[in-house]
Motif scaffolding. Structure first.
Motif, PDB file in Angstrom:
ATOM      1  N   LEU A  23      56.567 -56.426  -1.388  1.00  0.00           N
ATOM      2  CA  LEU A  23      55.586 -55.764  -0.601  1.00  0.00           C
ATOM      3  C   LEU A  23      55.171 -56.730   0.565  1.00  0.00           C
ATOM      4  O   LEU A  23      54.397 -56.279   1.379  1.00  0.00           O
ATOM      5  CB  LEU A  23      54.533 -55.164  -1.153  1.00  0.00           C
ATOM      6  N   LYS A  35      44.467 -58.810   2.280  1.00  0.00           N
ATOM      7  CA  LYS A  35      44.984 -57.773   1.364  1.00  0.00           C
ATOM      8  C   LYS A  35      45.076 -58.183  -0.072  1.00  0.00           C
ATOM      9  O   LYS A  35      44.728 -57.529  -0.957  1.00  0.00           O
ATOM     10  CB  LYS A  35      46.590 -57.423   1.756  1.00  0.00           C
ATOM     11  N   GLY A  51      49.388 -44.177  -0.442  1.00  0.00           N
ATOM     12  CA  GLY A  51      50.030 -44.861   0.918  1.00  0.00           C
ATOM     13  C   GLY A  51      51.213 -45.714   0.214  1.00  0.00           C
ATOM     14  O   GLY A  51      52.096 -45.165  -0.493  1.00  0.00           O
ATOM     15  N   LYS A  52      51.017 -46.950   0.873  1.00  0.00           N
ATOM     16  CA  LYS A  52      52.090 -48.122   0.882  1.00  0.00           C
ATOM     17  C   LYS A  52      52.041 -48.697  -0.860  1.00  0.00           C
ATOM     18  O   LYS A  52      53.023 -49.306  -1.334  1.00  0.00           O
ATOM     19  CB  LYS A  52      52.194 -49.290   1.459  1.00  0.00           C
ATOM     20  N   SER A  53      51.033 -48.125  -1.452  1.00  0.00           N
ATOM     21  CA  SER A  53      50.747 -48.130  -2.925  1.00  0.00           C
ATOM     22  C   SER A  53      50.524 -49.601  -3.518  1.00  0.00           C
ATOM     23  O   SER A  53      51.115 -50.129  -4.460  1.00  0.00           O
ATOM     24  CB  SER A  53      52.177 -47.597  -3.714  1.00  0.00           C
ATOM     25  N   TYR A  54      49.972 -50.397  -2.589  1.00  0.00           N
ATOM     26  CA  TYR A  54      49.902 -51.954  -3.137  1.00  0.00           C
ATOM     27  C   TYR A  54      48.875 -51.828  -4.340  1.00  0.00           C
ATOM     28  O   TYR A  54      49.119 -52.675  -5.431  1.00  0.00           O
ATOM     29  CB  TYR A  54      48.731 -52.514  -1.927  1.00  0.00           C
ATOM     30  N   ASP A  95      51.113 -38.769  -2.127  1.00  0.00           N
ATOM     31  CA  ASP A  95      50.856 -39.075  -0.557  1.00  0.00           C
ATOM     32  C   ASP A  95      51.444 -38.009   0.161  1.00  0.00           C
ATOM     33  O   ASP A  95      52.321 -37.441  -0.122  1.00  0.00           O
ATOM     34  CB  ASP A  95      51.249 -40.653  -0.210  1.00  0.00           C
ATOM     35  N   LYS A 121      52.984 -38.591   2.973  1.00  0.00           N
ATOM     36  CA  LYS A 121      54.078 -39.063   4.030  1.00  0.00           C
ATOM     37  C   LYS A 121      55.330 -39.381   3.170  1.00  0.00           C
ATOM     38  O   LYS A 121      55.424 -39.968   2.176  1.00  0.00           O
ATOM     39  CB  LYS A 121      53.681 -40.563   4.473  1.00  0.00           C
ATOM     40  N   ASP A 140      58.374 -40.530   3.854  1.00  0.00           N
ATOM     41  CA  ASP A 140      58.994 -41.783   3.790  1.00  0.00           C
ATOM     42  C   ASP A 140      58.384 -42.833   3.214  1.00  0.00           C
ATOM     43  O   ASP A 140      58.949 -43.669   2.326  1.00  0.00           O
ATOM     44  CB  ASP A 140      59.286 -42.351   5.300  1.00  0.00           C
ATOM     45  N   VAL A 141      57.245 -42.751   2.999  1.00  0.00           N
ATOM     46  CA  VAL A 141      56.299 -43.854   2.228  1.00  0.00           C
ATOM     47  C   VAL A 141      56.668 -43.637   0.735  1.00  0.00           C
ATOM     48  O   VAL A 141      56.828 -44.604   0.002  1.00  0.00           O
ATOM     49  CB  VAL A 141      54.732 -43.836   2.417  1.00  0.00           C
ATOM     50  N   ASN A 179      59.957 -44.856  -0.345  1.00  0.00           N
ATOM     51  CA  ASN A 179      60.118 -46.311  -0.399  1.00  0.00           C
ATOM     52  C   ASN A 179      59.448 -46.829  -1.776  1.00  0.00           C
ATOM     53  O   ASN A 179      59.983 -47.784  -2.245  1.00  0.00           O
ATOM     54  CB  ASN A 179      59.397 -46.907   0.763  1.00  0.00           C
ATOM     55  N   CYS A 180      58.348 -46.126  -2.053  1.00  0.00           N
ATOM     56  CA  CYS A 180      57.635 -46.551  -3.175  1.00  0.00           C
ATOM     57  C   CYS A 180      58.420 -46.095  -4.661  1.00  0.00           C
ATOM     58  O   CYS A 180      58.717 -47.062  -5.425  1.00  0.00           O
ATOM     59  CB  CYS A 180      56.349 -45.760  -3.428  1.00  0.00           C
TER      60      CYS A 180
END
Length: 408
Positions: A133, A149, A185-188, A211, A213, A215-216, A219-220
């Protein structure tokens, strides 16, 4: 030099002296000053102290406002005690190499003699999901642009650590802990929670990230597959319409910065499904703000809200606090023990209020039924009074009201 200090066992006049009914205070040395976290039964507060301010606080309160204080230096652990007659004594013992204390102080010396926080996720150890990430380099170094972050992730894991025992106790079988991250989201945090529970604590988990989105989420999903992670599933969807039979009885609901009323739908879902715990950091509370803005022109100069509504920024911040107060009250009325906490320091983001709710056990409720009923009744009165004073509606309140009326 004192590296850490923990104050506990407050005297009856702690609120008079310090302004709040604190039950514990923790200090740790960082960058030539001291950071402190003050705890009440339902809240925590962060404060910054210069060395001289810290020294004065210790002198005024150790053994006086708090009957038990444990200080640590690099070589010694000093315990300051006072008895019921006010007699104070200090006990000192040498710290053995590699010895661990109940409260691991938050700073350690690195090779350059700088001090850094003793995070759950260790800097210097390459953690696969953080590398992928872009938070860490392949040798485990946290990238400068991602350090905030990294701190945010670790702060969140501290809150997960605090409730892990409650989550396990509430399980009636040996099935994995079921966790839903609404608005992942980007799933941090999704990956971090999975890593902490699965890899570090060896607790089986099934985590769902949701989520809007596509595309997000793709990716996850690809990253989870690349890392070979078991028990991690991502899907595209709206919080308000989320349905998943495999997650029908969640143990933990997470919402980090779910925008505006999306937080309300997530909390409503958690309440209806009987989630054991909820960690929610709300965001963009527009709902009440927009209603107050429409009322502004009709307010008399004598109105309690006239000054607040006169300035947009003040109205916005007041609306956010009112929204979260209502959410916290509604969670209490639904059988949860609720805390309002500071998620991370205000310098990192103004969206730093966390609502942490843990469902009260049925045994506790039954043994204190009259007290619980009184607490919920008082909470109902406060909620009703606030909504009537502001002359607004609030989504979670309406969702729960509709659900109650449907059940009748």
């Amino acid at each position: 030099m004192i590296l850490s200090a923990t104050f506990s066992k407050p005297t009856s006049d702690v609120e008079v002296k310090l302004g709040h009914p604190y039950i514990k205070i923790r200090f740790w040395y960082l960058n030539d000053s001291y950071e402190a976290e003050f705890f009440t039964k339902t809240q925590s507060f962060r404060k910054h102290f210069s060395p001289s301010q810290f020294e004065a606080f210790v002198k005024e309160n150790a053994g006086i406002t708090f009957k038990n204080v444990i200080e640590r230096t690099e070589e010694e652990e000093i315990t300051i005690l006072s008895n019921r007659h006010g007699k104070i004594k200090a006990l000192t013992k040498k710290i053995q190499k590699n010895a661990k204390s109940d409260y691991e102080f938050k700073n350690i010396a690195n090779k350059n003699h700088n001090r850094q926080k003793n995070y759950i996720l260790k800097e210097g150890e390459a953690i696969p999901f953080l590398v992928e990430l872009g938070v860490m380099s392949k040798d485990g170094k946290v990238l400068a642009s991602k350090y905030d972050k990294f701190k945010q992730i670790n702060r969140f894991l501290e809150y997960i650590k605090d409730i892990t025992e409650e989550l396990i106790k509430a399980k009636s079988n040996d099935s994995p802990l079921t966790i839903i991250d609404f608005g992942s989201g980007k799933s941090y945090l999704t990956f971090a929670v999975h890593y902490y529970l699965s890899e570090l604590q060896h607790i089986p988990v099934k985590i769902y990230g949701l989520d809007l989105k596509k595309d997000v989420i793709e990716n996850c999903t690809a990253l989870a597959a690349k890392l070979g992670l078991i028990g991690l599933e991502f899907s595209v969807g709206d919080i308000a319409t989320f349905k998943n039979e495999n997650a029908s009885k969640p143990d933990l609901i997470i919402t980090l910065h779910a925008c505006d009323t999306a937080t309300d739908y997530a909390l409503n879902y958690a309440i209806k499904k009987g989630a054991t715990a909820i960690l929610s950091v709300p965001c963009c509370q527009h709902e009440i703000n927009l209603q107050l803005e429409k009322q502004k022109s009709n307010l008399s100069k004598e109105s309690h809200l006239a000054s607040i509504c006169h300035w947009g920024l003040l109205r916005e911040r007041f609306s956010s606090l009112a929204t979260d107060a209502i959410r916290a009250e509604l969670l209490e009325q639904s059988g949860y023990s609720v805390q309002i906490l500071e998620f991370i320091d205000m310098t990192h983001t103004p969206k730093n209020i966390m609502i942490r709710a843990v469902k009260k056990s049925s045994n506790l409720i039954s043994s204190n039924s009259s007290s619980a009923t009184h607490t919920e009744s008082s909470s109902c009165l406060r909620t009703k009074a606030l909504l009537e004073e502001l002359q607004v509606s609030q989504t979670l309140f309406e969702l729960l009201k509709d659900s109650q009326e449907t059940q009748k």
